[in-house]
Motif scaffolding. Sequence first.
Motif, short mmCIF file in Angstrom:
data_model
loop_
_atom_site.label_atom_id
_atom_site.label_comp_id
_atom_site.label_asym_id
_atom_site.label_seq_id
_atom_site.Cartn_x
_atom_site.Cartn_y
_atom_site.Cartn_z
N GLY A 105 0.83 -1.21 0.00
CA GLY A 105 0.00 0.00 0.00
C GLY A 105 0.86 1.26 0.00
N ALA A 109 2.86 5.05 -3.16
CA ALA A 109 2.42 6.27 -2.48
C ALA A 109 3.56 6.90 -1.68
CB ALA A 109 1.24 5.97 -1.57
N SER A 198 -1.97 1.64 -4.36
CA SER A 198 -0.94 2.64 -4.11
C SER A 198 -0.72 3.53 -5.34
CB SER A 198 0.36 1.93 -3.74
OG SER A 198 1.29 2.81 -3.21
N ILE A 204 -0.61 8.97 1.11
CA ILE A 204 -0.29 7.75 1.87
C ILE A 204 -1.48 7.29 2.71
CG2 ILE A 204 1.05 6.98 3.87
CD1 ILE A 204 3.48 7.98 2.65
N ALA A 207 -3.84 5.54 0.62
CA ALA A 207 -3.30 4.25 0.18
C ALA A 207 -3.46 3.20 1.28
CB ALA A 207 -1.83 4.40 -0.20
N SER A 211 -6.00 0.09 1.12
CA SER A 211 -5.43 -1.27 1.20
C SER A 211 -6.18 -2.08 2.25
CB SER A 211 -3.96 -1.21 1.59
OG SER A 211 -3.21 -0.78 0.52
#
Lengths: 269, 333
Positions: A105, A109, A198, A204, A207, A211
């Motif tokens: 993930g 990112a 990602s 982030i 992501a 995930s």
Amino acid sequence: MNPVLSIFLRKELRDLRGNPQVLPGYLILPLMAVVIPTIMLAFMPFDPTAAAAVDPDIVALFRLASRDPSLAVFPERERMFRLLVREFVSFFLLMPVILASMSAGLAIAAEKQQRTLEPILATPLSDRDLLLAKLLASLVPAVVVTWGAVLLSVIATAIVTDVRLGAAFWPTPAVLVTILILAPLAGAAAALLGIRVSVKAADIQAAVQASGLWVIPAGILLIAVVGRPAARSLPIAFGAVVLVGAIVWWLFRINLRKFEREEILTRWV
Amino acid sequence: MVSARGLTREFGARTAVEDVTFDLEPGQLCALLGPNGAGKTTTVRMLLGLIGPSRGTATVAGVEVPNDQARLAALRGRVGLLTETPGFYDRLSALENLTLFGRLYGMEGATLAARIAEYLDRLGLAGRGDDLVATYSKGMKQRLALIRAIFHHPDVIFFDEPTSGLDPESARDVRALIRSLKQAGRTIIVCTHNLAEASELADVIAVIKRKLLAFGPPAALAHDGTGPRLRVVVAGDGAGAVRLLRGAGLVVESAADRAASPATGPSGDAAAVATSSGTGPSGAAALDVTVADLADTPAVVATLVNGGVPVLEVRPIRASLEEIYLKAVGADG
């Protein structure tokens, strides 16, 4: 190994050591997967009457063990222990899925956030090598940690069952195939889904959340449908390996086809 | 070495770069100027093959863009990129970061180690290679990013704000490094807002605001496309001088007239002379004379002297880069 892949793998492993977003998972999950089953096996009562005194819910598990036809060949007092050991296999199937998806993930990112993606994409590195590197960098640590935990768990289980039942339990061939081959493949599938998330993610946090939202439930579903039956039967285990292997191959192809440097660079603010 | 033909890039309904055409030779340094969002980064990314053009083509280091991935990979091995923000893996040391990128550029072993040591020394980072990048200051990261952009000896180098975040001394060292790269025959494109730096380094100026508004050597851009100009200061009201020069087929304007006409883009210098002289208290007139070549200067002086006009001063008019830039960007609205 391809030098590019080995470079990335080493980079990711060094990066992992100090990564507060991923490292706790790598420590806590294996610990849980080894300690919890061992404690349960060490303190599990031998019969339903004794179990009822500890926790009435355990009685239901005894009932389940006594009705399971695949356990009928074992002595009565072993069945509950064997049921537990078999069910604990799911821990080790789930572990690479969770760990690999967490790392994956962040795969693209984090590169975007620390502004390393454009310099990386400006090198001669091909899309295929970059994807493969990210896949292995997410998967290898997850698999190594899982196998380490499996080894510890197998030893602990053998010791506890030998002491308590006078018969050390060792993994069946189906369980070995499930843990050693199917689990890494399930981890690879989760990592590829994580990488796709990602690539598409705007940051982030998105992501990691995406995930968790998509990859982990998908992994649990995979384990429920494929993993648990595989741990009981060698032919099913090999069939599951072929099926999940095909899914991994397909996901890699999809990732490669959808990996647009342009989209990745221009979507990021 | 770098050649763009009608490069155009659209993002949905928005055109980021439109019909950009230019050529750069080996050893030339082009300063790519333009306001924020003008399309500089998009142009560089197209030249690197990182994003494809909607229309047009480019040839960089002998590789046509767009092209297949294998050819683009070969291209990327022959170009260097300094991004606007120096991105590194903070949890790795500078050496580990450079080793990673060096290997991605195909360098290995002793060659790579020697290259890293050489450039760490040149950029003033010797002795700090084992430190984590997280401990580096912004200026140190910028110098490390410069190393990453050049240590594989690329033929073409793209620098985005190369001296951003550097102290004056480090900025001077970086400019010296860029000059040495140019002298070594590298083709360099520098995206910058630092006009003084561009003026100091560039052989060619490109002003972009979606379209390429101006392109050429600074001296040529300073001439409004009409040829070089001379500032001629003569005694008296200048009427005789104007008559003589126009008789010789030259275009002559009074500096005061040019200063009053924004469309003709006077230099700040011209305006100053016009106000201090003209037919003013000193009894001198300042004239701007357009010539075919600055080599015609003696002929201009001879025409005036032979006609009995006292010549007090003659010098070429050089528009500053700021004037060129503002004029180009302003003319585009």
